[in-house]
Enzyme design. Structure first.
Site, PDB file in Angstrom:
ATOM      1  CG  HIS A 162      -1.674  -1.248   1.444  1.00 12.17           C
ATOM      2  ND1 HIS A 162      -2.888  -1.549   0.857  1.00 12.17           N
ATOM      3  CD2 HIS A 162      -1.330  -2.332   2.168  1.00 12.17           C
ATOM      4  CE1 HIS A 162      -3.262  -2.760   1.243  1.00 12.17           C
ATOM      5  NE2 HIS A 162      -2.333  -3.264   2.031  1.00 12.17           N
ATOM      6  CB  SER A 283      12.907  22.612 -14.858  1.00  7.84           C
ATOM      7  OG  SER A 283      12.087  23.753 -14.942  1.00  7.84           O
TER       8      SER A 283
END
Ligand code: ARG
Length: 467
Positions: A162, A283
């Site tokens: 999970h 970026s």
């Protein structure tokens, strides 16, 4: 190339009007199936040699065809061949240019054959080769992966369920899980290859041919396992191609899952790994960024391959026997699948050795999440406590540790005994990450001795396969 080869339709005999321009543009496939030229030539050479063997062509004619086709192959590879949309597809372009170049003999090549069994043969030859390439690429990736795993047998990180910290594991154990996926992927491709490697030639348009073809001989020349048993089936079904695309989808799904983990691990919040600069991009606005674009793109490209599978299934599902032109639409999806899969496998394998492991961050993360709680419960069981009660006791202990903001191993013996009087000094062995790992000492478990053995076995399987 001469005008005749460029313009004259090879099927023009029964037509009085020229093809509508829109129709020509709509029906042509040469803009994408030209890619099959090598396989088309290979199939045509084998077919013509077989025709000579049964006496339908003379040896001289077959030789002229072979030489002419090999010449065309060189022209194509040198960029000297002019492909024409008016000649529709790769098959008719090559055949028309052959007749143009060698005359009468060229016009006999198509004896006992149709484009329907021709294209089915070409695509099988193409896919057999692509399958072998992909298997080799998977094995090359596995070799990198096992090399990586070899450095990380004793590296501890939290295993997740999970996406929550569950139990500590060896990092190599995690990487070997990826290797299992890839091993099944290669097996699936190898299995599908058996069904690809069947020869349609001899089926002609759909019903076979009146010429006494020696199909076994053509098969032998092309390295096919056997001739197709049914002519209708051979020209029409593309299930082998759907099967390949479905194996490819599973591979991309696996690569995508691996990439997802790489992306998470490389993030600021995990810092488990550092991907080499050569495999990241920056970026244009945020100077501090180093993004895992390669992994993201592989994850994204899995969508294309899965989409191609859908396209092929829908393409096939409503076709009556035998050949229908719909099948021309199989080319672009399968080429795209092969291209996407091969580049993804290549770039993933190249990226792996650039990854540096941050072992300290992994270790700290495993310490954080009460990852040895199960080990404490199992310790209590060994002291005679029923598992359900042990689970309850450890739950309360973890709660207490969370409230006091300490790991389980930092609780004192007295504090631990408040929850279970049967707890002894030796409990600290199981509360440590190393103790937890070492105790999972069975086939398939994460104890480093087991992982080392699993790695050795995986390496042996890989090198056996490669011989
Ligand atoms: N370009 C066609 C294809 O890819 C070749 C077979 C065409 N056969 C025909 N009868 N029109 O399927």
């Amino acid at each position: 190339m001469a005008d005749q080869a460029d313009n004259k339709k090879l099927w023009g005999g029964r037509f009085n009007e020229p093809t509508n321009e829109l129709v020509e543009a709509f029906t042509e496939s040469v803009s994408f199936d030209a890619r099959l030229y090598r396989h088309d030539i290979q199939g045509s050479i084998a077919h013509s040699q077989m025709l000579a063997k049964i006496g339908v062509l003379t040896e001289e004619e077959a030789d002229a065809i072979k030489a002419g086709l090999l010449n065309l192959q060189t022209e194509i590879e040198n960029g000297d061949f002019s492909w024409s949309a008016a000649l529709e597809d790769v098959h008719m372009n090559i055949e028309a240019h052959l007749s143009e170049a060698i005359g009468e003999a060229g016009k006999k090549l198509h004896t006992g054959r149709s484009r329907n069994d021709q294209v089915a043969t070409d695509i099988r030859l193409y896919l057999r080769e692509a399958t072998d390439d992909c298997i080799a690429l998977i094995k090359a990736l596995q070799a990198e992966l096992l090399e990586f795993a070899g450095r990380e047998v004793n590296t501890i990180l939290p295993g997740f369920t999970h996406l929550q910290v569950a139990q500590p594991i060896s990092f190599a154990h995690h990487l070997l899980a990826w290797n299992e996926m890839l091993e099944r992927d290669a097996e699936r491709l190898a299995d599908g290859r058996k069904r690809i490697n069947v020869m349609p030639l001899g089926s002609a348009a759909l019903a076979g041919t009146s010429f006494p073809l020696d199909r076994d001989y053509t098969c032998e020349l092309l390295g096919f396992e056997r001739p197709a048993r049914n002519s209708l089936d051979a020209v029409s079904d593309r299930d082998f191609l759907i099967e390949f695309n479905s194996a490819a989808s599973l591979i991309m799904m696996h690569l995508s899952r691996m990439c997802e983990e790489i992306i998470l691990w490389a993030s600021e919040n995990y810092k488990f790994i550092d991907i080499g600069d050569a495999f990241c991009t920056g970026s244009s606005i945020m100077p501090q960024k180093k993004n895992p674009d390669i992994a993201e793109l592989i994850r994204g490209k899995s969508g294309r391959v899965i989409g191609n599978l859908q396209a092929l299934l829908v393409l096939m599902k409503s076709q009556p026997l035998a050949y229908n032109r719909d099948n021309q639409e199989d080319k672009q999806p399968i080429f795209d699948t092969v291209d996407t899969l091969t580049t993804s496998l290549r770039v993933f394998a190249a990226m792996l050795p650039s990854i540096k492991t941050n072992r300290e961050a992994m270790y700290q993360a495993a310490l954080q999440g009460y990852a040895t709680a199960t080990d404490l419960a199992e310790y209590l069981v060994r002291r005679g406590v029923p598992f359900r009660d042990a689970h309850e006791i450890v739950g309360s202990t973890v709660n207490f540790a969370i409230e006091n903001k300490v790991p389980l191993a930092d609780l004192s013996l007295q504090q631990l005994q408040e929850f279970g009087s049967m707890i002894d000094e030796d409990v600290f062995e199981v509360l440590s990450l190393e103790g937890s790992l070492n105790s999972r000492d069975h086939f398939g478990g994460t104890a480093p001795v087991q992982v080392a053995a699993a790695l050795a076995a995986a390496l042996a399987r890989l090198s056996n396969d490669q011989t």
